[in-house]
Motif scaffolding. Structure first.
Motif, PDB file in Angstrom:
ATOM      1  N   GLU A 613       0.811  -1.213   0.000  1.00 44.08           N
ATOM      2  CA  GLU A 613       0.000   0.000   0.000  1.00 44.08           C
ATOM      3  C   GLU A 613       0.845   1.263   0.000  1.00 44.08           C
ATOM      4  O   GLU A 613       0.385   2.332  -0.385  1.00 44.08           O
ATOM      5  CB  GLU A 613      -0.926  -0.006   1.216  1.00 44.08           C
ATOM      6  N   THR A 614       2.072   1.181   0.440  1.00 46.58           N
ATOM      7  CA  THR A 614       2.894   2.376   0.562  1.00 46.58           C
ATOM      8  C   THR A 614       3.534   2.791  -0.758  1.00 46.58           C
ATOM      9  O   THR A 614       4.206   3.806  -0.809  1.00 46.58           O
ATOM     10  CB  THR A 614       4.014   2.134   1.592  1.00 46.58           C
ATOM     11  N   MET A 615       3.338   2.025  -1.809  1.00 42.88           N
ATOM     12  CA  MET A 615       3.966   2.377  -3.074  1.00 42.88           C
ATOM     13  C   MET A 615       3.334   3.630  -3.669  1.00 42.88           C
ATOM     14  O   MET A 615       2.135   3.874  -3.515  1.00 42.88           O
ATOM     15  CB  MET A 615       3.848   1.222  -4.068  1.00 42.88           C
ATOM     16  N   PRO A 616       4.127   4.459  -4.367  1.00 40.37           N
ATOM     17  CA  PRO A 616       3.585   5.667  -4.975  1.00 40.37           C
ATOM     18  C   PRO A 616       2.529   5.329  -6.020  1.00 40.37           C
ATOM     19  O   PRO A 616       2.578   4.278  -6.660  1.00 40.37           O
ATOM     20  CB  PRO A 616       4.813   6.331  -5.600  1.00 40.37           C
ATOM     21  N   LYS A 617       1.578   6.264  -6.196  1.00 44.00           N
ATOM     22  CA  LYS A 617       0.444   6.003  -7.075  1.00 44.00           C
ATOM     23  C   LYS A 617       0.360   7.060  -8.166  1.00 44.00           C
ATOM     24  O   LYS A 617       0.459   8.256  -7.897  1.00 44.00           O
ATOM     25  CB  LYS A 617      -0.846   5.990  -6.266  1.00 44.00           C
ATOM     26  N   LEU A 618       0.195   6.592  -9.397  1.00 43.35           N
ATOM     27  CA  LEU A 618       0.031   7.476 -10.546  1.00 43.35           C
ATOM     28  C   LEU A 618      -1.370   7.290 -11.113  1.00 43.35           C
ATOM     29  O   LEU A 618      -1.813   6.166 -11.347  1.00 43.35           O
ATOM     30  CB  LEU A 618       1.065   7.147 -11.625  1.00 43.35           C
ATOM     31  N   LEU A 619      -2.066   8.399 -11.328  1.00 46.26           N
ATOM     32  CA  LEU A 619      -3.373   8.377 -11.976  1.00 46.26           C
ATOM     33  C   LEU A 619      -3.207   8.945 -13.382  1.00 46.26           C
ATOM     34  O   LEU A 619      -2.714  10.066 -13.557  1.00 46.26           O
ATOM     35  CB  LEU A 619      -4.373   9.224 -11.179  1.00 46.26           C
ATOM     36  N   VAL A 620      -3.544   8.148 -14.386  1.00 46.54           N
ATOM     37  CA  VAL A 620      -3.469   8.587 -15.782  1.00 46.54           C
ATOM     38  C   VAL A 620      -4.890   8.743 -16.307  1.00 46.54           C
ATOM     39  O   VAL A 620      -5.687   7.800 -16.219  1.00 46.54           O
ATOM     40  CB  VAL A 620      -2.707   7.566 -16.651  1.00 46.54           C
ATOM     41  N   THR A 621      -5.216   9.912 -16.822  1.00 44.71           N
ATOM     42  CA  THR A 621      -6.563  10.136 -17.354  1.00 44.71           C
ATOM     43  C   THR A 621      -6.483  10.632 -18.790  1.00 44.71           C
ATOM     44  O   THR A 621      -5.510  11.262 -19.203  1.00 44.71           O
ATOM     45  CB  THR A 621      -7.343  11.167 -16.504  1.00 44.71           C
ATOM     46  N   GLY A 622      -7.530  10.317 -19.542  1.00 49.34           N
ATOM     47  CA  GLY A 622      -7.625  10.772 -20.929  1.00 49.34           C
ATOM     48  C   GLY A 622      -9.081  10.954 -21.284  1.00 49.34           C
ATOM     49  O   GLY A 622      -9.973  10.343 -20.673  1.00 49.34           O
ATOM     50  N   SER A 634      -6.059  10.664 -26.775  1.00 52.45           N
ATOM     51  CA  SER A 634      -5.651  10.920 -25.393  1.00 52.45           C
ATOM     52  C   SER A 634      -5.965   9.709 -24.506  1.00 52.45           C
ATOM     53  O   SER A 634      -5.147   9.306 -23.681  1.00 52.45           O
ATOM     54  CB  SER A 634      -6.315  12.184 -24.849  1.00 52.45           C
ATOM     55  N   TRP A 635      -7.118   9.100 -24.681  1.00 52.55           N
ATOM     56  CA  TRP A 635      -7.452   7.910 -23.894  1.00 52.55           C
ATOM     57  C   TRP A 635      -6.664   6.696 -24.384  1.00 52.55           C
ATOM     58  O   TRP A 635      -6.236   5.845 -23.595  1.00 52.55           O
ATOM     59  CB  TRP A 635      -8.951   7.631 -23.945  1.00 52.55           C
ATOM     60  N   LEU A 636      -6.412   6.620 -25.687  1.00 56.17           N
ATOM     61  CA  LEU A 636      -5.596   5.540 -26.240  1.00 56.17           C
ATOM     62  C   LEU A 636      -4.201   5.558 -25.614  1.00 56.17           C
ATOM     63  O   LEU A 636      -3.670   4.534 -25.182  1.00 56.17           O
ATOM     64  CB  LEU A 636      -5.497   5.704 -27.752  1.00 56.17           C
ATOM     65  N   LEU A 637      -3.602   6.749 -25.524  1.00 53.23           N
ATOM     66  CA  LEU A 637      -2.271   6.867 -24.934  1.00 53.23           C
ATOM     67  C   LEU A 637      -2.297   6.664 -23.422  1.00 53.23           C
ATOM     68  O   LEU A 637      -1.347   6.146 -22.843  1.00 53.23           O
ATOM     69  CB  LEU A 637      -1.667   8.237 -25.267  1.00 53.23           C
ATOM     70  N   ALA A 638      -3.384   7.085 -22.778  1.00 52.67           N
ATOM     71  CA  ALA A 638      -3.498   6.864 -21.330  1.00 52.67           C
ATOM     72  C   ALA A 638      -3.434   5.372 -21.023  1.00 52.67           C
ATOM     73  O   ALA A 638      -2.744   4.934 -20.090  1.00 52.67           O
ATOM     74  CB  ALA A 638      -4.797   7.465 -20.806  1.00 52.67           C
ATOM     75  N   GLN A 639      -4.137   4.575 -21.820  1.00 51.60           N
ATOM     76  CA  GLN A 639      -4.098   3.121 -21.621  1.00 51.60           C
ATOM     77  C   GLN A 639      -2.718   2.555 -21.944  1.00 51.60           C
ATOM     78  O   GLN A 639      -2.218   1.666 -21.248  1.00 51.60           O
ATOM     79  CB  GLN A 639      -5.148   2.455 -22.512  1.00 51.60           C
ATOM     80  N   SER A 640      -2.098   3.072 -23.010  1.00 49.52           N
ATOM     81  CA  SER A 640      -0.777   2.590 -23.403  1.00 49.52           C
ATOM     82  C   SER A 640       0.272   2.896 -22.333  1.00 49.52           C
ATOM     83  O   SER A 640       1.120   2.057 -22.020  1.00 49.52           O
ATOM     84  CB  SER A 640      -0.378   3.231 -24.741  1.00 49.52           C
ATOM     85  N   VAL A 641       0.198   4.098 -21.757  1.00 53.12           N
ATOM     86  CA  VAL A 641       1.119   4.469 -20.681  1.00 53.12           C
ATOM     87  C   VAL A 641       0.892   3.580 -19.465  1.00 53.12           C
ATOM     88  O   VAL A 641       1.844   3.093 -18.843  1.00 53.12           O
ATOM     89  CB  VAL A 641       0.944   5.956 -20.309  1.00 53.12           C
ATOM     90  N   ARG A 642      -0.366   3.352 -19.128  1.00 49.19           N
ATOM     91  CA  ARG A 642      -0.664   2.463 -17.999  1.00 49.19           C
ATOM     92  C   ARG A 642      -0.084   1.077 -18.212  1.00 49.19           C
ATOM     93  O   ARG A 642       0.572   0.520 -17.322  1.00 49.19           O
ATOM     94  CB  ARG A 642      -2.186   2.363 -17.813  1.00 49.19           C
ATOM     95  N   ASP A 643      -0.279   0.521 -19.411  1.00 47.68           N
ATOM     96  CA  ASP A 643       0.202  -0.834 -19.685  1.00 47.68           C
ATOM     97  C   ASP A 643       1.730  -0.897 -19.678  1.00 47.68           C
ATOM     98  O   ASP A 643       2.323  -1.840 -19.156  1.00 47.68           O
ATOM     99  CB  ASP A 643      -0.332  -1.319 -21.036  1.00 47.68           C
ATOM    100  N   ARG A 644       2.381   0.125 -20.261  1.00 43.19           N
ATOM    101  CA  ARG A 644       3.845   0.137 -20.295  1.00 43.19           C
ATOM    102  C   ARG A 644       4.415   0.243 -18.883  1.00 43.19           C
ATOM    103  O   ARG A 644       5.344  -0.481 -18.515  1.00 43.19           O
ATOM    104  CB  ARG A 644       4.328   1.294 -21.157  1.00 43.19           C
TER     105      ARG A 644
END
Length: 819
Positions: A613-622, A634-644
């Motif tokens: 739970e202590t790991m840093p958290k990134l929220l990606v939105t598109g 923008s949403w296509l890249l948001a998903q791609s960034v999340r997966d990468r």
């Protein structure tokens, strides 16, 4: 420049730009993978024998190997090969063919003659990257003359490019290429194979040999669409053929002549290895060498990220270094395998003359052997070697280092440069046992230096001169790569490149066993696995591209490779490698009597990484689709960034959320996301249309339309009077507190060729829905990064580059936040 203590000039050269593009961590890993593969190819020993030979009891390597064992690393690779082979069988028509073991001795003997002696004409239907690489290999090795090669392509642009670069004959007509060919290579996608075969079937008489390199297209399928007596060969190369390091296998059709197989071997051995297989084992080879590069790219990427996580610089542009040294005298205290390999590299490259090298050893047998094989000066006296040296390399075990230093300390004045290659012996330890002003360098090579493919790192003592570092780089780049590191990162490098060869040998052994289990003869399975590892490391080194980018480029939807990769993901393959590097680095710190500071991930077996739970958290939105855009980039890249990031950063929690393009939905959803997700950083992307640059927004522009349009009823009801006032202060709505300019510059340094273009902007309010998003954040805006992205829906390559740039941006911003 000129060194004051030795009279010799240095010839300064610039490092190759392709190598400069790689991060130091990635360069160490790629060289380690390439070197481990080369060592396994050249040594003639099994991977398990080599691994055991470099694994010391209680050392750093066994610490890392134990982590791999606990996390099911071997089982993950084994199963990945098996499932890829199974998927290949499902995709092919020969799924019910019985799998019969084949003796490696059954493969046809290669002609003693060069294939070039047949003066053959070779034609390529299709002139893509694979065909160009093969043609380049044929001509560079003199197997086929450029004037005897023809190729077809659809576009004139490709025809002109290939003709100019390779000097071969080009045509837009497939039939013209067939007419000018004795051997016809079908280098087209499987989905267009039938139309190509239909077009030229009447021209393929028994005087022509047809070779298909299309994945999954069987001999029966090819034979059924050509004349009955057509001579057909099915060949499966793999991606490292692009750098002349492919691992190819082939099978022959029923009408082929006895000499056809050896002829194809002769040709394709100019671009790597090439081995015969019966067709019922082609699926097994597909799982091993066909999909194998993607598995090794996963390993490279995971180990690179582990190195970066341990503190290795993610991008380091090397200074110019010296290449040629004429009169320097080098002495080796200790003449074991490592010292001999280094000497051989020095003399083979002409960097140091053999008569200027001295080495000591305890036994006369060793001295006689080294003198006879290398032609250098030898002595049983360490002091004699020191007296004849300008650079003194201490190549002894750590446990005898103190006695050697005591013997030589009075001879190590400032005129000599002392280089220790003993694991774990620190600069302070060396300095404390030598004269106070002794010039000392600590260097850590790795085992593949035995095959002239080492990955060395070094740090310099406080009395060293500025030119000492470049001097050592110049010497040790003759036996691989060599990079500077501050000493506090030597443990990280030990875990990565020092213990890394054993991890890669584990991978070779596991993949070999999986191939044997599928029916491949062990010598062939080992050769395919080893060549795959060697070629993949070389591919990353020479291409300068990110391993994830290369992996994605060779991973087809629903294909064999993605099936194998899914097994690796399910079994925690990346986490196993990451934690193996961490464990080896921690053990290195323990052996050096330092408290390890490197993070340790929780132990998992066959379940993938578990994130605390202590790991840093990134929220990606598109943003989602709207009237003018059915698929929003923008949403296509948001998903791609999340997966990468999910693949490359197991230390980071990443979630992606699609934001509807509707005023009230934006106003409701954005603040709620902050309260529920509580992210450490938000990356939001908006779409701006055609272009290629990522527009990084520092703040919201108070555009005129915002004042005007915000007063309509919809916006008023959505956002309230507070932010709709026509006299709102400029830049008051959104202001990111992070140093975006610094982060952008760091990203640019990682892509010096301009592959990813970043533009700084103050236009986050350029579009109304995005302005509402910004204003909704209010005080939370300081940790939100707003990026406008160009259209990339129909351009996968562009999407991958943009994803790489965005992921790099995230990493640099996380560092700013101390995460």
């Amino acid at each position: 420049f000129h060194c004051p203590w030795i009279s010799f000039p240095f010839v300064i050269i610039a490092i190759d730009k392709k190598i400069n593009r790689s991060s130091l961590a990635q360069r160490l890993v790629c060289q380690t993978v390439h070197g481990a593969g080369l060592l396994a190819l050249q040594s003639g020993q099994s991977p398990a024998e080599l691994r055991d030979a470099i694994t010391s009891p209680g050392g750093t390597t066994i610490a890392g190997l134990s982590e791999l064992e606990a996390r099911g690393f071997r089982a993950a690779l084994w199963q990945a090969v098996m499932t890829s082979a199974k998927r290949s069988a499902e995709l092919g028509s020969g799924i019910n063919d019985p799998v019969k073991p084949v003796d490696d001795k059954e493969s046809p003997q290669l002609f003693a003659d060069s294939a070039a002696s047949h003066a053959m004409r070779v034609g390529f239907i299709g002139a893509g990257r694979m065909a160009q690489a093969i043609a380049k290999g044929f001509t560079s090795k003199g197997v086929v003359k450029a004037t005897d090669i023809w190729a077809s392509a659809i576009t004139k642009k490709t025809l002109t490019k290939v003709s100019t670069e390779l000097g071969i004959n080009m045509s837009q007509s497939n039939r013209e290429v067939v007419e000018h060919s004795d051997i016809l290579v079908l280098s087209v996608k499987p989905q267009v194979m039938d139309s190509v075969l239909a077009e030229m079937s009447d021209l393929v008489d028994p005087f022509k040999l047809v070779v298909s390199v299309a994945a999954g297209v069987t001999l029966d399928h090819l034979q059924s669409r050509l004349l009955p007596d057509s001579r057909v060969i099915r060949l499966m190369p793999n991606t490292p053929i692009l750098v002349n390091a492919g691992a190819s296998v082939y099978c022959v059709g029923r009408a082929a002549k006895p000499e056809d197989g050896p002829l194809i071997e002769a040709l394709f051995k100019s671009v790597g290895t090439c081995d015969y297989l019966p067709e019922n084992l082609m699926d097994a080879a597909t799982g091993l060498s066909g999909s194998g590069p993607a598995f090794i790219l996963e390993a490279i990427d995971a180990m690179t990220n582990a190195g970066v996580n341990l503190g290795l610089p993610h991008n380091q542009i090397d200074p110019s270094v010296a290449e040629k040294l004429s009169n320097v005298r080098v002495g080796f205290v200790g003449a074991g395998r490592m010292a001999q390999a280094i000497v051989k590299g020095f003399t083979n490259d002409g960097i140091v003359k053999a008569q200027n090298i001295w080495a000591s050893a305890r036994t006369k047998a060793t001295l006689n052997k080294v003198s006879a094989e290398l032609g250098i000066n030898v002595s049983q006296s360490n002091r004699e070697v020191a007296e004849h040296s300008d650079i003194l390399v201490l190549s002894v075990k750590p446990q005898v280092m103190d006695s050697v230093l005591a013997e030589l300390s009075d001879l190590t004045d400032p005129s000599k440069l002392v280089v220790s290659v003993a694991a774990g012996v620190t600069l302070d330890h060396l300095q404390s046992r030598l004269l106070p002003d002794s010039r000392v360098i600590r260097l850590m090579p790795n085992t593949p230096i035995l095959a002239n493919a080492g990955a060395s790192v070094y740090c310099v003592g406080k009395a060293a001169k500025p030119e000492d570092g470049p001097l050592i780089e110049a010497l040790f780049k003759s036996v691989g790569t060599c990079d500077y590191l501050p000493e506090n990162l030597m443990d990280a490098a030990t875990g990565l490149s020092g213990s890394g060869p054993a991890f890669i040998l584990e991978a070779i052994d596991a993949m070999t066993n999986a191939g044997v289990h599928q029916g491949l003869p062990r010598p062939l399975a080992m050769r395919l696995a080893t060549q795959t590892v060697y070629g993949t490391g070389r591919l990353v080194l020479e291409s300068g591209r990110h391993p994830a980018e290369l992996r994605d480029a060779i991973t087809s939807p629903g294909g064999t490779t993605i099936t194998g990769l899914s097994e690796l993901e399910a079994r925690g393959f990346r986490t196993a490698l990451w934690q193996a590097v961490n464990a080896a680095a921690n053990r290195s710190a323990e052996l050096g009597a330092k408290k390890p500071t490197h993070p340790k991930l929780p132990t998992v077996v066959f379940s993938g990484p578990v994130l605390p739970e202590t790991m840093p958290k990134l929220l990606v939105t598109g943003f989602g689709p709207f009237s003018a855009c059915s698929v929003n980039s923008s949403w296509l890249l948001a998903q791609s960034v999340r997966d990468r990031l999910a693949q490359t950063r197991p230390d980071l929690v990443v979630c992606a959320v699609e934001i509807p393009v509707e005023y009230s939905a934006v106003a409701d959803k954005v603040p709620a996301l902050w309260s529920t997700e509580q992210p450490d950083l938000v990356l939001h992307m908006g779409y701006y249309g055609n272009g290629r640059a990522l527009r990084i927004e520092r703040r919201a522009r108070n555009a005129p339309y915002c004042k005007r349009d915000y007063c309509n009823k919809t916006c008023h009801e959505a956002m309230g009077q507070e932010i709709c006032h026509k006299d709102a202060e400029p830049d008051a709505a959104y202001q990111c507190a992070l140093d975006l300019d610094r982060a952008a510059e760091a990203v640019r340094r990682e892509f010096p060729g301009g592959e990813v273009e970043l533009v700084m902007s103050d236009d986050a309010g350029l579009y109304l829905c995005e302005f509402i998003y910004c204003v909704s954040l209010r005080r939370d805006a300081k940790r939100c990064v707003f990026v406008h992205v160009p259209d990339c829906v129909d351009n996968p390559a562009k999407q991958q580059l943009l994803t790489s740039g965005l992921c790099s941006l995230v990493s640099h911003l996380m560092r700013q936040l101390g995460l």
